[in-house]
Design a protein around this motif. Sequence first.
Motif, PDB file in Angstrom:
ATOM      1  N   UNK A 221       0.883  -1.166   0.000  1.00 41.39           N
ATOM      2  CA  UNK A 221       0.000   0.000   0.000  1.00 41.39           C
ATOM      3  C   UNK A 221       0.918   1.211   0.000  1.00 41.39           C
ATOM      4  N   UNK A 222       0.724   2.081  -0.953  1.00 36.79           N
ATOM      5  CA  UNK A 222       1.626   3.221  -1.098  1.00 36.79           C
ATOM      6  C   UNK A 222       1.296   4.306  -0.075  1.00 36.79           C
ATOM      7  N   UNK A 223       2.028   4.284   1.024  1.00 38.27           N
ATOM      8  CA  UNK A 223       1.925   5.284   2.080  1.00 38.27           C
ATOM      9  C   UNK A 223       3.273   5.342   2.768  1.00 38.27           C
ATOM     10  N   UNK A 224       3.383   6.029   3.865  1.00 37.03           N
ATOM     11  CA  UNK A 224       4.631   6.185   4.625  1.00 37.03           C
ATOM     12  C   UNK A 224       5.810   6.455   3.700  1.00 37.03           C
ATOM     13  N   UNK A 225       6.457   5.420   3.228  1.00 39.14           N
ATOM     14  CA  UNK A 225       7.513   5.601   2.247  1.00 39.14           C
ATOM     15  C   UNK A 225       6.939   5.177   0.909  1.00 39.14           C
ATOM     16  N   UNK A 226       7.745   5.070  -0.084  1.00 32.72           N
ATOM     17  CA  UNK A 226       7.257   4.726  -1.408  1.00 32.72           C
ATOM     18  C   UNK A 226       6.434   3.435  -1.407  1.00 32.72           C
ATOM     19  N   UNK A 227       6.941   2.393  -0.761  1.00 33.13           N
ATOM     20  CA  UNK A 227       6.240   1.112  -0.754  1.00 33.13           C
ATOM     21  C   UNK A 227       5.653   0.746   0.600  1.00 33.13           C
ATOM     22  N   UNK A 228       5.933   1.500   1.609  1.00 35.76           N
ATOM     23  CA  UNK A 228       5.514   1.129   2.958  1.00 35.76           C
ATOM     24  C   UNK A 228       6.704   0.547   3.688  1.00 35.76           C
ATOM     25  N   UNK A 229       6.709   0.697   4.974  1.00 35.02           N
ATOM     26  CA  UNK A 229       7.849   0.315   5.801  1.00 35.02           C
ATOM     27  C   UNK A 229       8.160  -1.175   5.761  1.00 35.02           C
ATOM     28  N   UNK A 230       7.162  -2.019   5.969  1.00 35.97           N
ATOM     29  CA  UNK A 230       7.407  -3.464   6.020  1.00 35.97           C
ATOM     30  C   UNK A 230       7.897  -4.019   4.681  1.00 35.97           C
ATOM     31  N   UNK A 231       7.206  -3.762   3.557  1.00 33.93           N
ATOM     32  CA  UNK A 231       7.708  -4.294   2.285  1.00 33.93           C
ATOM     33  C   UNK A 231       9.121  -3.796   1.947  1.00 33.93           C
ATOM     34  N   UNK A 232       9.400  -2.544   2.238  1.00 40.40           N
ATOM     35  CA  UNK A 232      10.730  -1.997   1.956  1.00 40.40           C
ATOM     36  C   UNK A 232      11.795  -2.747   2.746  1.00 40.40           C
ATOM     37  N   UNK A 233      11.556  -2.957   4.023  1.00 43.55           N
ATOM     38  CA  UNK A 233      12.535  -3.665   4.849  1.00 43.55           C
ATOM     39  C   UNK A 233      12.679  -5.123   4.438  1.00 43.55           C
ATOM     40  N   UNK A 234      11.573  -5.773   4.080  1.00 46.15           N
ATOM     41  CA  UNK A 234      11.656  -7.157   3.625  1.00 46.15           C
ATOM     42  C   UNK A 234      12.525  -7.229   2.369  1.00 46.15           C
ATOM     43  N   UNK A 235      12.281  -6.332   1.411  1.00 44.22           N
ATOM     44  CA  UNK A 235      13.055  -6.355   0.167  1.00 44.22           C
ATOM     45  C   UNK A 235      14.532  -6.072   0.416  1.00 44.22           C
ATOM     46  N   UNK A 236      14.837  -5.147   1.300  1.00 43.45           N
ATOM     47  CA  UNK A 236      16.233  -4.791   1.564  1.00 43.45           C
ATOM     48  C   UNK A 236      16.999  -5.886   2.307  1.00 43.45           C
ATOM     49  N   UNK A 237      16.310  -6.673   3.111  1.00 43.42           N
ATOM     50  CA  UNK A 237      16.994  -7.663   3.951  1.00 43.42           C
ATOM     51  C   UNK A 237      16.818  -9.113   3.491  1.00 43.42           C
ATOM     52  N   UNK A 238      15.983  -9.341   2.496  1.00 39.68           N
ATOM     53  CA  UNK A 238      15.702 -10.711   2.065  1.00 39.68           C
ATOM     54  C   UNK A 238      16.832 -11.282   1.216  1.00 39.68           C
ATOM     55  N   UNK A 239      17.052 -12.581   1.396  1.00 42.25           N
ATOM     56  CA  UNK A 239      18.016 -13.304   0.563  1.00 42.25           C
ATOM     57  C   UNK A 239      17.296 -14.110  -0.517  1.00 42.25           C
ATOM     58  N   UNK A 240      16.013 -13.873  -0.648  1.00 45.76           N
ATOM     59  CA  UNK A 240      15.217 -14.611  -1.629  1.00 45.76           C
ATOM     60  C   UNK A 240      14.355 -13.614  -2.405  1.00 45.76           C
ATOM     61  N   UNK A 241      13.820 -14.013  -3.557  1.00 47.37           N
ATOM     62  CA  UNK A 241      12.988 -13.089  -4.332  1.00 47.37           C
ATOM     63  C   UNK A 241      11.752 -12.639  -3.549  1.00 47.37           C
ATOM     64  N   UNK A 242      11.351 -11.391  -3.786  1.00 42.66           N
ATOM     65  CA  UNK A 242      10.148 -10.829  -3.162  1.00 42.66           C
ATOM     66  C   UNK A 242       9.265 -10.285  -4.280  1.00 42.66           C
ATOM     67  N   UNK A 243       8.049 -10.795  -4.371  1.00 43.97           N
ATOM     68  CA  UNK A 243       7.084 -10.313  -5.349  1.00 43.97           C
ATOM     69  C   UNK A 243       6.121  -9.383  -4.627  1.00 43.97           C
ATOM     70  N   UNK A 244       6.083  -8.126  -5.043  1.00 46.20           N
ATOM     71  CA  UNK A 244       5.168  -7.170  -4.423  1.00 46.20           C
ATOM     72  C   UNK A 244       4.018  -6.881  -5.395  1.00 46.20           C
ATOM     73  N   UNK A 245       2.816  -6.799  -4.834  1.00 43.58           N
ATOM     74  CA  UNK A 245       1.611  -6.569  -5.609  1.00 43.58           C
ATOM     75  C   UNK A 245       0.978  -5.272  -5.109  1.00 43.58           C
ATOM     76  N   UNK A 246       0.796  -4.277  -5.990  1.00 39.43           N
ATOM     77  CA  UNK A 246       0.185  -3.014  -5.546  1.00 39.43           C
ATOM     78  C   UNK A 246      -1.265  -3.222  -5.087  1.00 39.43           C
ATOM     79  N   UNK A 247      -1.602  -2.611  -3.963  1.00 41.93           N
ATOM     80  CA  UNK A 247      -2.948  -2.684  -3.398  1.00 41.93           C
ATOM     81  C   UNK A 247      -3.510  -1.293  -3.265  1.00 41.93           C
ATOM     82  N   UNK A 248      -4.817  -1.202  -3.124  1.00 38.62           N
ATOM     83  CA  UNK A 248      -5.451   0.076  -2.844  1.00 38.62           C
ATOM     84  C   UNK A 248      -5.111   0.487  -1.422  1.00 38.62           C
ATOM     85  N   UNK A 249      -4.828   1.771  -1.177  1.00 40.14           N
ATOM     86  CA  UNK A 249      -4.484   2.211   0.203  1.00 40.14           C
ATOM     87  C   UNK A 249      -5.622   2.041   1.186  1.00 40.14           C
TER      88      UNK A 249
END
Length: 159
Positions: A131-159
Amino acid sequence: MLPSVTRILYASDIRPGSRPAFRAAMSLCGHYESKITFLHVVEPMSSSAERLVRSMMSSDPSLKALHDESLQHVQQQVVERVERFCREELDASEMLKEGQLEARVEEGTPWKKILEVADEINASVIVMGVRHHKSLLGDTPTKVMHHSRRPVLTVPLQP
């Protein structure tokens, strides 16, 4: 294209509007005939809130029981939500086999717990809605993507 996908971790905030992300995870699951874990993470109370509750219930030893009961209630809601989704949105060819889907509720910092469970189940991919708020992608998805050692598929949702 992803390499062989045997385990999918779908992390959900279980808020309205999150079905497109679950649909994407289910589509991957069907395509690869893999297993899927539906995960919802409940954030723990802050230490100050916990102290306040403990002081209000200091004479009542049932605080832990109340906490455990609330987690069980959320777990049941997640299971019901997954079952409803499968009933309402999947046709017969998309239905999962017994043991192909697991629903879990964990407590902790969401991005850390998502990565922990991904490691535990050896997920091939993490799927989550954003959900596009807080930061560009949101705090949790951003941190998951930055720290994950595996692929992350993100799907845009309505806020």
